[in-house]
Scaffold this motif. Sequence first.
Motif, PDB file in Angstrom:
ATOM      1  N   SER A  41       0.854  -1.182   0.000  1.00 29.81           N
ATOM      2  CA  SER A  41       0.000   0.000   0.000  1.00 29.81           C
ATOM      3  C   SER A  41       0.892   1.234   0.000  1.00 29.81           C
ATOM      4  O   SER A  41       1.986   1.221   0.564  1.00 29.81           O
ATOM      5  CB  SER A  41      -0.882  -0.010   1.248  1.00 29.81           C
ATOM      6  OG  SER A  41      -1.504   1.239   1.425  1.00 29.81           O
ATOM      7  N   SER A  42       0.413   2.304  -0.621  1.00 27.21           N
ATOM      8  CA  SER A  42       1.181   3.552  -0.614  1.00 27.21           C
ATOM      9  C   SER A  42       0.943   4.348   0.659  1.00 27.21           C
ATOM     10  O   SER A  42       1.669   5.288   0.957  1.00 27.21           O
ATOM     11  CB  SER A  42       0.828   4.399  -1.836  1.00 27.21           C
ATOM     12  OG  SER A  42      -0.555   4.661  -1.856  1.00 27.21           O
ATOM     13  N   SER A  43      -0.068   3.970   1.460  1.00 27.94           N
ATOM     14  CA  SER A  43      -0.388   4.738   2.668  1.00 27.94           C
ATOM     15  C   SER A  43      -0.207   3.960   3.966  1.00 27.94           C
ATOM     16  O   SER A  43      -0.154   4.552   5.038  1.00 27.94           O
ATOM     17  CB  SER A  43      -1.832   5.238   2.590  1.00 27.94           C
ATOM     18  OG  SER A  43      -2.714   4.141   2.512  1.00 27.94           O
ATOM     19  N   GLN A  44      -0.120   2.637   3.903  1.00 25.65           N
ATOM     20  CA  GLN A  44       0.033   1.807   5.092  1.00 25.65           C
ATOM     21  C   GLN A  44       1.192   0.856   4.878  1.00 25.65           C
ATOM     22  O   GLN A  44       1.715   0.728   3.784  1.00 25.65           O
ATOM     23  CB  GLN A  44      -1.230   0.985   5.337  1.00 25.65           C
ATOM     24  CG  GLN A  44      -2.479   1.791   5.516  1.00 25.65           C
ATOM     25  CD  GLN A  44      -3.703   0.885   5.617  1.00 25.65           C
ATOM     26  OE1 GLN A  44      -3.620  -0.307   5.401  1.00 25.65           O
ATOM     27  NE2 GLN A  44      -4.841   1.474   5.941  1.00 25.65           N
ATOM     28  N   ASN A  79       6.738  -0.421   7.894  1.00 22.86           N
ATOM     29  CA  ASN A  79       7.187   0.878   7.398  1.00 22.86           C
ATOM     30  C   ASN A  79       7.463   0.905   5.904  1.00 22.86           C
ATOM     31  O   ASN A  79       7.890   1.921   5.379  1.00 22.86           O
ATOM     32  CB  ASN A  79       8.439   1.329   8.156  1.00 22.86           C
ATOM     33  CG  ASN A  79       8.092   1.778   9.563  1.00 22.86           C
ATOM     34  OD1 ASN A  79       7.077   2.411   9.779  1.00 22.86           O
ATOM     35  ND2 ASN A  79       8.947   1.434  10.510  1.00 22.86           N
ATOM     36  N   ARG A  81       6.411   1.193   2.147  1.00 27.82           N
ATOM     37  CA  ARG A  81       5.313   1.747   1.353  1.00 27.82           C
ATOM     38  C   ARG A  81       5.615   1.485  -0.123  1.00 27.82           C
ATOM     39  O   ARG A  81       6.751   1.625  -0.570  1.00 27.82           O
ATOM     40  CB  ARG A  81       5.176   3.269   1.555  1.00 27.82           C
ATOM     41  CG  ARG A  81       5.020   3.698   2.983  1.00 27.82           C
ATOM     42  CD  ARG A  81       3.624   3.356   3.508  1.00 27.82           C
ATOM     43  NE  ARG A  81       3.372   3.903   4.825  1.00 27.82           N
ATOM     44  CZ  ARG A  81       3.599   3.266   5.967  1.00 27.82           C
ATOM     45  NH1 ARG A  81       4.106   2.059   5.949  1.00 27.82           N
ATOM     46  NH2 ARG A  81       3.316   3.817   7.129  1.00 27.82           N
ATOM     47  N   GLU A  83       3.391   1.301  -4.205  1.00 33.59           N
ATOM     48  CA  GLU A  83       2.149   1.309  -4.951  1.00 33.59           C
ATOM     49  C   GLU A  83       1.694  -0.141  -5.120  1.00 33.59           C
ATOM     50  O   GLU A  83       2.504  -1.008  -5.446  1.00 33.59           O
ATOM     51  CB  GLU A  83       2.336   1.957  -6.322  1.00 33.59           C
ATOM     52  CG  GLU A  83       2.597   3.448  -6.259  1.00 33.59           C
ATOM     53  CD  GLU A  83       1.424   4.220  -5.658  1.00 33.59           C
ATOM     54  OE1 GLU A  83       0.267   3.883  -5.955  1.00 33.59           O
ATOM     55  OE2 GLU A  83       1.692   5.166  -4.897  1.00 33.59           O
TER      56      GLU A  83
END
Length: 90
Positions: A41-44, A79, A81, A83
């Motif tokens: 994920s790009s956010s988690q 930690n 990240r 896409e």
Amino acid sequence: MSTALESYINRILPLLLLGTLKGFDQTINLILDESHERVFSSSQGVEQVVLGLYIVRGDNVAVIGEIDEETDSTLDLGNIRAEPLNSVVH
């Protein structure tokens, strides 16, 4: 190809999923045990989805390789990240 796969029996393999290779046949159908998928994920952080025993059809296999378990165990997946992979369109 099958003789090359024999060296990976009982080793953890990275595919789009990771698992311990337990067997295969002449068409490279794979039997993976203790398998899980890492969802990026790009956010988690990276989510690990437990799949257990998994069978992968050989025509869906593009690359097989071995994971360095020592290096993999030092990764802080919470930690990382990235896409996510795009969906497959048929």
